[in-house]
Structures are given as structure tokens and as C-alpha cells.
Design an enzyme around this catalytic site. Structure first.
Site, PDB file in Angstrom:
ATOM      1  CB  CYS A   1      -4.458 -30.777  38.512  1.00  0.00           C
ATOM      2  SG  CYS A   1      -6.070 -30.914  37.748  1.00  0.00           S
TER       3      CYS A   1
ATOM      4  CB  CYS B   1      -6.712 -33.047  34.339  1.00  0.00           C
ATOM      5  SG  CYS B   1      -6.708 -31.342  34.821  1.00  0.00           S
TER       6      CYS B   1
ATOM      7  CG  ASP C   1       8.843 -11.278  12.721  1.00  0.00           C
ATOM      8  OD1 ASP C   1       8.933 -10.526  11.752  1.00  0.00           O
ATOM      9  OD2 ASP C   1       7.912 -12.079  12.895  1.00  0.00           O
TER      10      ASP C   1
ATOM     11  CG  ASP D   1       5.591 -15.334  14.115  1.00  0.00           C
ATOM     12  OD1 ASP D   1       6.254 -14.487  13.488  1.00  0.00           O
ATOM     13  OD2 ASP D   1       4.378 -15.471  13.989  1.00  0.00           O
TER      14      ASP D   1
ATOM     15  CG  ASP E   1      10.954 -14.341  11.462  1.00  0.00           C
ATOM     16  OD1 ASP E   1      11.507 -13.405  10.881  1.00  0.00           O
ATOM     17  OD2 ASP E   1       9.812 -14.269  11.937  1.00  0.00           O
TER      18      ASP E   1
END
Lengths: 61, 733
Positions: B30, B33, B438, B622, B626
Site C-alpha cells: 500500500c 508502506c 506430490d 514442490d 519433482d
């Protein structure tokens, strides 16, 4: 119809000025962060403000 | 030993005594920030520039050369509540940014020319039906030529180049008819102007370029944005290593600065960033990210450790091995390359459409010319009509149809926590009809959680949580997390490989291995209720408790799996983990088809088998193991916690703890594909109406311009509908 001799170049010159302005703003990195620019315009900057001039810093590398 | 952090690898020298660094920052969302960060960093002495880029979520910093250490910026941002990490722009990202700026420049030039040529064309159109003098009309035509010719030469570059490349390699792409159309229209317009004709086509040609550039720019920008965010995420995972720069001196350096033969330190709770061999120390390591196996394996002198494994209990010194042939990474990379090559043959919807489009358009235009000549028209009239056909069938609706939908859909996906890595991912995702998950880290959460929290008295739990804060062990971290502990106990001592102890109110409390806490009897008594769980014991004086810790399923996994099955998508689990663990997860999720203990090559074999059966496989995983199957599958997705290699390979990456983004992505993709097809049909429908008019020779530049912009605008408006999908694909926040 003589007035066209003035008006047509004038219209073209204005258009060209717009184009030059666009190219300049593009070159100076003003389209790098459109989302941030939208917020910067309405941000409160009473306190010590961040530099207002957009910098082309990342492109200088 | 004091750890220094060395980020000089990322610092750029701007000259004139100025230094520059780019930081990727997490959680900047935003304007608040933005101001907070810029103020906070500008307050540091010697900082000359601190500028947040809200689109890319990055901070650019410049400071005067001197004593200021870049690590200070990261500390300062941490104080402000943001996690940050320096990063280097990938070269692909830099090229894309440059390309995108070039497209925008072309678009600016084309739009300028279009506006001005239109300004001249409208008087000509109205003059033709009223009282314009032929000299004035010629003057306006000449002016149009002066504007349109150089503008088209400049703004058309992206198309000319691409068409030339295609022709040189003996292919035809969509840019070829575009170029022929534009060049013929401009050339013919000049000839017509010479002959004082009523019509010229400068406006149509330049407007065609403008619309096409809009599509091209949107397409490019979507890819650039997701690549920037993906780059940040990679940086924020902070792949650093603690390297020995002297016998007793260590420094935290980016992985890119580690060479083979270096000695690195691996502390408990740290993820190893390099491949290497243990030279000193004794510990257990968690290799779930590499093999999918959730049980810890012991590590001692001589054990090989791989990037991505997590050190559990003891401190290790690791000698970095060269990433030579034969290492795990090399093996996986080889499988990966093969798989990626196989997939690059996929043709995008736009390419398939244009392959059909080009010959049809050219044939129609050629037949029109021929037909008119045969019917006794002059060559001049026949060619003018032919050009009108080429222009009116302009592929600008076609050029916009797909990029606009992709941009809108990728924005909507971004909001529901999905990032796109590949431009054609949406089309491939929409076709998926079989999802392979997975288990470890994908269906389950990457972190551990305490399963039996309800069986333990609240005060004991809280005390154990406080004690756990003093340990680096990931199991202890899970206990601390579950107890919501904030303040560590004073005087807590960690015994490496055993556990932590402290004295509270004169009583010694311990947390760690059952043997360390004297709780073997309790373990024997309860037995192993849950084969997957790790057990950690807690003792306060004579009272003993056991915490059961395991990787929990993602909170909404069962719901999402059911949602997939309801959409007619088959779900399957392929995991490197043990049979008992996989069976339990499959049962809990209602997945009938699963296999345990599979290797990366097995996974690929299974995917190939499905592919041969004509199934479009989506792989969600992940681990490093994989990565090859992610590349082999028709489309693939990774959670953000995935190994670096997997994330880079996956077509999509999803954020957050729930599994909901997987379903949301499929819903958005299906909707987007539907809209892309609809847009293509709209373009075809428009041509079906306009082409007969053009062939019959009644099309004036006015009709051509209106029809062309009308079709483009309809296509763009239709694309906006990709923002919404019905039903359960809710936002992940």
C-alpha cells in the site's frame, strides 16, 4: 481557407509536442511504477518527503 | 564467532562516489508502506535515494561511498517490519524490460500518427460528400503521407523484424500478413495520392499498427510483471551460505559467491544452499524437498548433502563439491532439459489461429484482384479492392483477442495468489483433466505442526513453548509456534542433538529426545499411534509429556480435491515418501489413486504413460525431485515454498497456506480459454461480415476504419469478463 496554412502546422506541432513529452517521460522512467505513481500523488508528505523527482536509477546500471 | 554479512556481490558502483543496490521487499502492498519505507531509509546518514517501486515490490537505494554497509538497510527494513533481500535482475528480466519500453515507444509514435492522420482524414471524408476542392484533398493526403510513412517505418519495427525472421527461416507467422497489408496499403496510398484519387489508406494502415501494438504491449507487460514478482520471491528466499573466510572467521554470502572447494557452515535449522560433503560434525538432515521422504536421515563425516536439505540437530561443516556430472543436481537438470524440450513443441492458441489465418487472407485478397480483373475492371481498381480486403481482414481483433484476455486473467489470478511463469500457461492449464499431486510440501504444509495439542495441559504447553524458543530445531519451532510463545526462558541451555533444558522455580524442565527427558517409558506405553509423526518429549520434574509433531495437510486440501473431482478432473498422488504416510494422506483426502516411494524417473514415466493415453496432465509439486516431472507435464504448478529449481520450472506458482489457488487457477484458466475462443470467433464473425463488402468494392476508408476499431473494442471489452469466475474459487487471503 488561408487559415489552414496556420492551423494545420499548429495542430501538428501540438501533436508533436505531445509525442516528445511522452518519449521524454518514458525515457526518464516514469512508466516504471504506475501503481506507485498513482499513490504518490495523494500521499501526505508533510514530514521529510521522499524525493519527488522520479529517478531513472534502475536503468542507469 | 561473529557473522558478518557480505552483500558486496550485489552492490553496483554508479561512479561519482555513489553506490546502488536493489532490494526485494516482502509485504509492500500500500501507499502507507511506501512512505514508511522511504522515510525510514532516507533517514539513514549518507543515503541519497530511497525509492520504492510498488509495481515490482522493490526498493532502489543509492548512497555515498563510505562506511555504510548494505546489510544496514536490511536491518533497518526489518525494524520497520519488512523482510528484504538484495537481488540481481535476471538477464531475461532486463531484456524484457527493454523490449517492453521499446514497444511502448512504438505505441506512442503510432498513436500520435493515428490521431493526426485521423484529424486530416475526417475533413477528407466529409469533403468528399460536400465541397472540398481536389487541391485541398491532395494537400491533406500529402500531409497524411508525411506523417504516416515515417511513423509506420518506426512503429512497425516489431512486426517487420518478426516477419523477416519468420520468412528467413521459411515460416509464415501472423506478422507476415500484417506487414504485407501495411506496406501495400501505404504504397498504394502514395500512388493514389499522386493520381489525385478520392481515397487513401494511410489512416487504416497506421491505425492497424496502433491496435496491434496495444495487444503486443499488453502481452509483453503481463509476462514482465510476473517475472519481476517471481524474481523477488527467489531473492526473498535468501539463498545464502555461511562461508569460512578464515579458519575461525565466517561470513554470510550469497550462494552465487560460493565456489567449489569452499568450506561452509551449516547450523541446526538452516537449509543447505549448496551441494557438498560433510567434513566435520554429526547431525540429522531432512531431505524431504529432494526425495519426498519425510523421515530424517543421519549425516556424519563423508555424507553427501544436497542443496535444499534442512539440517536438524547438529552443526556441520560442509566442503562444497563442484556441480559436476553425477551430482543429484546434474542428474535432475538432465531430466529437466529433456522434459522441457518435449514441451516446447506446444503451439499457442494465437499461433494456431494465425497459421490458419495467413493463407486464407492472402488467398482471399489474391482471388479478389483476379476476380475483378476477369470481370473487366482495370488492374488499378482491382488492386485497390484487394488492398481493401487485406486491410479490412486486418488481424487486429485477432492480435488483441488473446493478449487482452491473458492480461486480465493473469491480474485476477494474481489477486487470488497465483503467479504465472509462462505466457501460454493459461491455455495449457485450461486443458488439464488429470492432476497429479506430490504429497510432501504440496498437499501437506512445509512446516511441522503439533497434532496432539488438545491432550496437553495449557500451562505445560505454554512453558514448553517458551523453552522451545531457545532451540533451532524445526520440531522445537513447531512447538513454540503452536504454543504461540513469545518470550524465551532465561538461562536455557541447548545440548546439541539432545534438546534444551532450563530451571524454572527450582525445578528443571527439559524438551527434546525422549531419552534426554527420561520419557522412554511413556513412548513405549503410548506406542507409535501415528507412524508419520515425530515425537518430542517434555519433562518438568517427574511429570512427562509427549508432543506428537508432523506435517499437517493444507487446511482446505480435502475441499479442493473434492472440487477438482467435481469438475471432472482425476486426482492422483505420486510421492517419494513411505507407503504408510502416503496412504494416510490419500485416505484423508478421498484420493483413490496413489503411489509411494517413486523416484523422479518413475514420476516422469507415469506422466509419459498418461500423455500417451491422450490425458493432459497437470503436475503440482514442490521438491527438487519433482522438477523434471513439472517440466514433463502438460502444465505444472508449485507452492511458493518449493525448491528454487522447481519454482523456476513450474508454469504457475501459488502463495499462502491453503490449496485453494490451485482450483482458482483452473477456474480462471478455463474461463479465460473460453473467452479467448469467443474472441477469436468474434474476429471471424466480423470478417465474415466485412470481407464480402470489401470484395464487392464498396468499402471506403471510413467504413474500414470504423469496422476495424469497432471489432477491436468489442474484443477488448469481452476480455474484461475474465476478471470474474463463479463459485468457490475464493481469494486466498
Amino acid at each position: 481557407m488561408e487559415v489552414m496554412i496556420i492551423l494545420v502546422p499548429l495542430a501538428l506541432a501540438l501533436g508533436l509536442a505531445g509525442l516528445v513529452g511522452f518519449l521524454w517521460s518514458l525515457k526518464s522512467g516514469q512508466y516504471e511504477d504506475l501503481e506507485g505513481a498513482a499513490w504518490r500523488a495523494i500521499a501526505d508528505d508533510d514530514e521529510q518527503a521522499p524525493p519527488a523527482q522520479p529517478e531513472a536509477a534502475p536503468s542507469r546500471s | 564467532m561473529h557473522v558478518t554479512r557480505d552483500f558486496s556481490h550485489y552492490v553496483k558502483d554508479l561512479g561519482a562516489g555513489l553506490k546502488h543496490i536493489d532490494l526485494a521487499v516482502e509485504g509492500v502492498s500500500c501507499a502507507g508502506c511506501m512512505a514508511k519505507i522511504e522515510r525510514g531509509l532516507s533517514a539513514l546518514p549518507d543515503v541519497t535515494l530511497a525509492r520504492v517501486n510498488l509495481t515490482d515490490r522493490r526498493v532502489a537505494l543509492e548512497w555515498k561511498q563510505g562506511t555504510l554497509d548494505p546489510a544496514k538497510f536490511i536491518d533497518r527494513l526489518a525494524e520497520l517490519g519488512y523482510k528484504a533481500y538484495p537481488f540481481e535482475k535476471a538477464s531475461a528480466e532486463a531484456t524484457e524490460a527493454e523490449e517492453s519500453r521499446f514497444l511502448l515507444r512504438c505505441l506512442g509514435v503510432a498513436a500520435f500518427a493515428t490521431m493526426n492522420v485521423m484529424m486530416l482524414s475526417i475533413p477528407v471524408w466529409s469533403g468528399n460528400v460536400s465541397d472540398m476542392l481536389p487541391e485541398q484533398r491532395d494537400f491533406f493526403h500529402w500531409l497524411s503521407a508525411v506523417i504516416a510513412l515515417p511513423a509506420a517505418a518506426y512503429a512497425g519495427q516489431p512486426f517487420f523484424r518478426s516477419a523477416w525472421r519468420a520468412l528467413k527461416s521459411g515460416n509464415v507467422n501472423m506478422d507476415v500478413p500484417i506487414c504485407i497489408g501495411v506496406i501495400l496499403a501505404l504504397g498504394m496510398s502514395v500512388v493514389e495520392t499522386f493520381h489525385h484519387a478520392e481515397h487513401a489508406y494511410f489512416d487504416a494502415a497506421i491505425m492497424l499498427l496502433t491496435f496491434l501494438l496495444v495487444g503486443r504491449y499488453l502481452d509483453q507487460n503481463m509476462r514482465r510483471r510476473t517475472r519481476a514478482v517471481a524474481g523477488n520471491l527467489a531473492a526473498l528466499k535468501a539463498e545464502t551460505a555461511t562461508k569460512f573466510i578464515g579458519p575461525d572467521e565466517i561470513s554470510e554470502v550469497p550462494v552465487a559467491a560460493v565456489r567449489a572447494g569452499d568450506l561452509v557452515l551449516l547450523r541446526p535449522g538452516e537449509r543447505c544452499a549448496v551441494d557438498g560433503v560433510v567434513v566435520e560434525g554429526r547431525s540429522e538432515i531432512d531431505q524431504s524437498l529432494i526425495t519426498g521422504e519425510t523421515l530424517y536421515v543421519p549425516a556424519e563425516q563423508g555424507t553427501a548433502v544436497y542443496a535444499g536439505s534442512l539440517n536438524i540437530s547438529g552443526t556441520l561443516r560442509v566442503r562444497v563439491s563442484a556441480a559436476a556430472e553425477g551430482t543429484l543436481l546434474a542428474e535432475i537438470t538432465r531430466l529437466l532439459d529433456n522434459a522441457l524440450q518435449a514441451r516446447s513443441r506446444y503451439m499457442r492458441l494465437a499461433d494456431r489461429a494465425s497459421r490458419l489465418y495467413a493463407p486464407v487472407v492472402h488467398a482471399t485478397a489474391a482471388l479478389t484482384v483476379l476476380g475483378w480483373v476477369l470481370m473487366g475492371a482495370s488492374w488499378h481498381d482491382a488492386i485497390v479492392t484487394g488492398i481493401a480486403v487485406l486491410i479490412i481482414t486486418c488481424p487486429c481483433a485477432l492480435g488483441l483477442a488473446i493478449p487482452t484476455v491473458q492480461t486480465v486473467a493473469s491480474g485476477a489470478m494474481f489477486k487470488s495468489g497465483v503467479l504465472l511463469n509462462a505466457g501460454d500457461a493459461i491455455e495449457r492449464l485450461a486443458e488439464a483433466d488429470h492432476v497429479i499431486f506430490d504429497k510432501t510440501g504440496t498437499l501437506t504444509l512445509p512446516e511441522l505442526e503439533v497434532v496432539n495439542a488438545a491432550d496437553i495441559p495449557a500451562d505445560v504447553f505454554a512453558l514448553a513453548g517458551q523453552l522451545a524458543l531457545s532451540s533451532h530445531h524445526p520440531v522445537a519451532a513447531a512447538v513454540a509456534q503452536a504454543a504461540n510463545a513469545r518470550s524465551p526462558l532465561m538461562g536455557a541451555v541447548e545440548e546439541p542433538g539432545q534438546g534444551v533444558r532450563a530451571v524454572v522455580d527450582g525445578v528443571e524442565i527439559r524438551l527434546g529426545r525422549p531419552t534426554f527427558c527420561g520419557a522412554e517409558a511413556l513412548v513405549a506405553q503410548t506406542g507409535s499411534v501415528d507412524p508419520e509423526a515425530s515425537v518430542v518429549a517434555f519433562s518438568r520434574g517427574d511429570s512427562k509429556y509427549l508432543f506428537s509433531v508432523r506435517q499437517g495437510l493444507r487446511p482446505d486440501a480435502a475441499k479442493i480435491v473434492a472440487g477438482l473431482q467435481r469438475r471432472g478432473i482425476k486426482v492422483e498422488i505420486l510421492s517419494g515418501d513411505r507407503e504408510a504416510a502416503v496412504a494416510a494422506a490419500a485416505k484423508a483426502l478421498g484420493i483413490g489413486e496413489w503411489r509411494a516411494g517413486v523416484t523422479p524417473a518413475d514420476k516422469i514415466a507415469r506422466i509419459e504413460e498418461l500423455k500417451r493415453a491422450g490425458v493432459k496432465v497437470m503436475m503440482v509439486g514442490d521438491g527438487m525431485n519433482d522438477a523434471p516431472s513439472l517440466a514433463a507435464a502438460h502444465v505444472s504448478m508449485s507452492p511458493i515454498s518449493a525448491a528454487h529449481l522447481s519454482q523456476a520450472t513450474a508454469d504457475l506458482v501459488f502463495l499462502g497456506r491453503p490449496l485453494a489457488p490451485v482450483l482458482a487457477a483452473i477456474d480462471y484458466a478455463r474461463k479465460a480459454l473460453h473467452l479467448m475462443r469467443q474472441n477469436l470467433w468474434l474476429a471471424v464473425g466480423y470478417n465474415a461480415l466485412a470481407v464480402p463488402l470489401a470484395i464487392s468494392g464498396v468499402v471506403t476508408p471510413l467504413i474500414a476504419a470504423a469496422a476495424m476499431s469497432g471489432s477491436s473494442i468489442i474484443v477488448m471489452l469481452n476480455a474484461l469478463r475474465a476478471r470474474k469466475v463463479a463459485g468457490e474459487a475464493a481469494s486466498w487471503k
